[in-house]
Design an enzyme around this catalytic site. Structure first.
Site, PDB file in Angstrom:
ATOM      1  N   HIS A 161       1.099  -1.417   0.195  1.00  0.00           N
ATOM      2  CA  HIS A 161      -0.450  -0.379  -0.297  1.00  0.00           C
ATOM      3  C   HIS A 161       0.906   1.538   0.082  1.00  0.00           C
ATOM      4  O   HIS A 161       1.936   1.432  -0.105  1.00  0.00           O
ATOM      5  CB  HIS A 161      -1.217  -0.318   0.929  1.00  0.00           C
ATOM      6  CG  HIS A 161      -0.113  -0.581   2.080  1.00  0.00           C
ATOM      7  ND1 HIS A 161       0.041   1.098   2.835  1.00  0.00           N
ATOM      8  CD2 HIS A 161      -0.488  -1.105   3.484  1.00  0.00           C
ATOM      9  CE1 HIS A 161       0.464   0.890   3.899  1.00  0.00           C
ATOM     10  NE2 HIS A 161      -0.047  -0.920   4.301  1.00  0.00           N
ATOM     11  N   CYS A 163       2.443 -10.668  19.636  1.00  0.00           N
ATOM     12  CA  CYS A 163       1.185 -10.090  18.423  1.00  0.00           C
ATOM     13  C   CYS A 163       1.725 -10.352  17.635  1.00  0.00           C
ATOM     14  O   CYS A 163       2.922 -10.853  17.186  1.00  0.00           O
ATOM     15  CB  CYS A 163       1.685  -8.704  18.567  1.00  0.00           C
ATOM     16  SG  CYS A 163       0.412  -7.955  16.802  1.00  0.00           S
ATOM     17  N   CYS A 203      -2.519  -5.545  21.113  1.00  0.00           N
ATOM     18  CA  CYS A 203      -1.749  -4.734  21.250  1.00  0.00           C
ATOM     19  C   CYS A 203      -2.161  -2.931  20.427  1.00  0.00           C
ATOM     20  O   CYS A 203      -3.786  -3.212  19.546  1.00  0.00           O
ATOM     21  CB  CYS A 203      -1.687  -5.344  19.118  1.00  0.00           C
ATOM     22  SG  CYS A 203      -0.665  -4.591  18.336  1.00  0.00           S
TER      23      CYS A 203
HETATM   24  N1  MSP Z   1       9.404  -6.214   8.094  1.00  0.00           N
HETATM   25  C1  MSP Z   1       8.991  -5.516   8.784  1.00  0.00           C
HETATM   26  C2  MSP Z   1      10.272  -4.878   8.590  1.00  0.00           C
HETATM   27  C3  MSP Z   1      11.514  -5.839   8.410  1.00  0.00           C
HETATM   28  S1  MSP Z   1      13.131  -4.855   7.935  1.00  0.00           S
HETATM   29  C4  MSP Z   1      14.412  -5.435   8.713  1.00  0.00           C
HETATM   30  C5  MSP Z   1       7.678  -4.983   8.567  1.00  0.00           C
HETATM   31  N2  MSP Z   1       7.421  -4.305   7.430  1.00  0.00           N
HETATM   32  S2  MSP Z   1       5.607  -3.948   7.205  1.00  0.00           S
HETATM   33  O1  MSP Z   1       5.705  -4.292   5.869  1.00  0.00           O
HETATM   34  O2  MSP Z   1       5.120  -3.628   8.722  1.00  0.00           O
HETATM   35  O3  MSP Z   1       6.812  -2.687   6.852  1.00  0.00           O
HETATM   36  C6  MSP Z   1       6.853  -1.429   7.782  1.00  0.00           C
HETATM   37  C7  MSP Z   1       7.298  -0.526   6.907  1.00  0.00           C
HETATM   38  O4  MSP Z   1       6.368  -0.180   5.782  1.00  0.00           O
HETATM   39  C8  MSP Z   1       7.356   1.028   7.720  1.00  0.00           C
HETATM   40  O5  MSP Z   1       8.418   1.278   8.845  1.00  0.00           O
HETATM   41  C9  MSP Z   1       7.519   1.811   6.580  1.00  0.00           C
HETATM   42  O6  MSP Z   1       8.645   1.947   6.590  1.00  0.00           O
HETATM   43  C10 MSP Z   1       6.404   1.479   5.932  1.00  0.00           C
HETATM   44  N3  MSP Z   1       5.067   1.721   6.361  1.00  0.00           N
HETATM   45  C11 MSP Z   1       4.114   1.261   6.310  1.00  0.00           C
HETATM   46  N4  MSP Z   1       3.113   1.906   7.207  1.00  0.00           N
HETATM   47  C12 MSP Z   1       3.361   2.780   6.748  1.00  0.00           C
HETATM   48  C13 MSP Z   1       2.675   3.851   6.976  1.00  0.00           C
HETATM   49  N5  MSP Z   1       1.262   4.192   7.205  1.00  0.00           N
HETATM   50  N6  MSP Z   1       3.252   5.732   6.896  1.00  0.00           N
HETATM   51  C14 MSP Z   1       4.628   5.364   7.064  1.00  0.00           C
HETATM   52  N7  MSP Z   1       5.304   4.083   6.577  1.00  0.00           N
HETATM   53  C15 MSP Z   1       4.283   3.067   6.402  1.00  0.00           C
HETATM   54  O7  MSP Z   1       7.931  -4.145   9.273  1.00  0.00           O
END
Ligand code: MSP
Length: 507
Positions: free
Chosen positions: A17, A125, A143
């Site tokens: 997304h 979680c 969570c």
């Molecule tokens: N897989 C782990 C990260 C491992 S890194 C060694 C993870 N994945 S995630 O799919 O949840 O992605 C999180 C990351 O996606 C956030 O840290 C950010 O970079 C990005 N974002 C996801 N949703 C977001 C927003 N709504 N706003 C800003 N960044 C967003 O965590």
């Protein structure tokens, strides 16, 4: 020394997304800018495929985790392409080379005595893949991020002796106050450490979807250890037959959002110390894109599909909008209406029209040849220090600041055009020299801002610079008057044409 920059690797439990697109674009902007400066850049992104977030989602869908990963990883890869990202490699943690390297490094950590067998008991979680303290839960033992009720878990785990790294981490934070930017996030990480660190689970025995623990195959590694190590393992196999760790390790900057601060700012440096590897030079933590005041996230269902935005407005407009609308580092709301407004007022009217008008006047008054003036135009002074200012912003990962500084010049050029009114000068044969100077000043100004805007608007700026016959993109080319004059200008269509929207279906 290379410039190595990363995004988090994204979970393949759902489709990409706009939140994922956001970080990827930010890192791409940085990477493109650093290449303009002649840096040897390596830009890594990819997917995080193991652990409970993926295993549970697959179960809900009646698929195996691998099937789900194979279905969604290509979507992330496609997204990266559609965003115009220039990543050097796309890692998947299911890559056998990654798995093998994780086992090798963590075996070393085990052999060095940083690991022991124990029993975990507490809250977990599965969506965060995170163990929660009582204080982190919201009412009903839920969570705080995903709002789902958590279960208490009790299982045999290998533990990583995080507590051993209390002092080394305090030293790191004491010696390097800019190790984490912005400062608020540095303080947050530091206070987490100051509260005292507990050992953490390194393995899970209730799960099979993960990297097997080489000294005890009843366990797989806790997904965060596997995931964090991607930043290192990728360099070992990204280039066929060539180990890139010499050239690019340690990373120059990891970019991520605040949701995963603790893993990167506390656990990751401790793990690297345990593995005897140099630490990244910096973390930059950005905020959340919000929709209706809430973090945009798949589990809350308030996501924007980046593919739809790109289909409607184009890649450049998306890249631009995100850093204009939300100051990089803070939280901010985005909306379809906001896209529309910025597209029209800023991209089409301020930048697109400036370029079209400047070129149209050259065509009309000077037969398409940009004049070479006798004297430097007054506007040249406004460009002094601009490229340096932009570089300073990027050195601090202030992506919005870099854009803002450049955009002020776009506005200044529009204002100067109004003040000089070349369309009036054109009526007066005695003002011919003056008109030459103004036309040159406008075209040269548009050229310079376009070089600086290139990381944000790669398609539009490259098209324009081609038309000007001056395609150079280096930082040297971002100086007013650099590289001499222009020849004849090629015709070109508007950079940001009016969007033809499908009419809303009648109710
Ligand atoms: N897989 C782990 C990260 C491992 S890194 C060694 C993870 N994945 S995630 O799919 O949840 O992605 C999180 C990351 O996606 C956030 O840290 C950010 O970079 C990005 N974002 C996801 N949703 C977001 C927003 N709504 N706003 C800003 N960044 C967003 O965590």
């Amino acid at each position: 020394m290379g410039y190595y920059v990363t995004t988090p690797i994204y979970y393949v439990n759902a489709e990409p997304h706009l939140g994922h697109a956001y970080t990827t674009i930010a890192v791409d902007v940085l990477a493109r800018h650093m290449r303009q400066r002649g840096e040897d850049v390596f830009f890594l992104t990819g997917t995080d495929e193991h652990g409970e977030p993926v295993a549970q989602a697959a179960e809900r869908l009646g698929m195996t985790p691998r099937e789900l990963a194979d279905k969604n990883a290509p979507r992330f890869r496609d997204m990266v392409g559609r965003l115009g990202a220039t990543n050097d490699f796309f890692i998947r943690t299911s890559d056998p080379q990654h798995v093998e390297a994780v086992q090798r490094i963590l075996q070393r950590v085990y052999d060095a005595g940083h690991v022991y067998l124990g029993t975990y008991e507490g809250w977990y979680c599965p969506r965060c893949a995170d163990f929660k303290t009582e204080g982190e839960l919201i009412e009903g033992n839920r969570c705080a991020i995903h709002k789902i009720a958590l279960e208490r878990e009790r299982e045999e785990n290998y533990f990583f002796r995080l507590s051993e790294f209390q002092e080394p981490l305090e030293r790191l934070y004491g010696e390097q106050p800019e190790w984490v930017l912005p400062a608020g996030r540095y303080n947050e990480a530091r206070s987490f450490i100051d509260q005292g660190l507990n050992d953490i689970s390194l393995s899970r025995s209730s799960l099979t979807w993960g990297v097997p623990v080489p000294w005890d195959e009843r366990h797989v590694f806790y997904v965060w250890f596997d995931a964090l190590l991607n930043y290192y393992t990728a360099l070992t196999y990204a280039a066929d037959g060539d180990d890139l760790t010499e050239r690019f390790w340690p990373p120059t900057v990891h970019v991520l959002a605040k949701d995963i601060l603790k893993f990167h700012a506390v656990i990751w440096p401790a793990l690297l110390m345990a593995a005897d590897l140099p630490l990244p030079r910096r973390l930059f933590i950005h905020g959340y894109l919000l929709m209706d005041e809430e973090k945009m996230s798949k589990s809350l269902g308030n996501v924007i599909d980046p593919f739809e935005v790109i289909d409607l407005y184009g890649t450049d407009a998306l890249r631009f909008y995100l850093f204009r609308e939300v100051s990089f580092g803070g939280d901010g709301s985005v909306s379809p209406e906001g896209f529309e407004t910025r597209y029209t007022t800023e991209l089409a009217n301020e930048y697109g029209n400036l370029a079209s008008r400047a070129l149209a006047m050259v065509a009309r008054y000077r037969d398409g040849v940009v004049p070479e003036p006798d004297a430097a135009p007054a506007i040249a002074g406004d460009f002094e220090g601009l490229a340096e200012g932009v570089c300073d912003h990027f050195d601090r990962v202030d992506v919005s600041g870099a854009l803002d500084e450049t955009w002020q010049l776009v506005r200044r050029l529009n204002q100067w055009a109004q003040e000089e009114a070349p369309w009036q000068l054109a009526k007066d044969p005695a003002a011919a020299d003056r008109l030459d100077t103004v036309l040159y000043g406008l075209v040269e100004g548009v050229r310079v801002v376009s070089v600086l805007l290139n990381p944000f608007l790669p398609e539009a700026t490259e098209r324009l610079l081609e038309a000007l016959g001056r395609p150079e993109l280096t930082m040297e080319a971002a100086r007013f008057g650099a590289g001499g004059g222009f020849g004849e200008i090629a015709g070109f269509s508007p950079l940001f044409p009016k969007i033809e929207r499908q009419p809303e279906p009648a109710a």
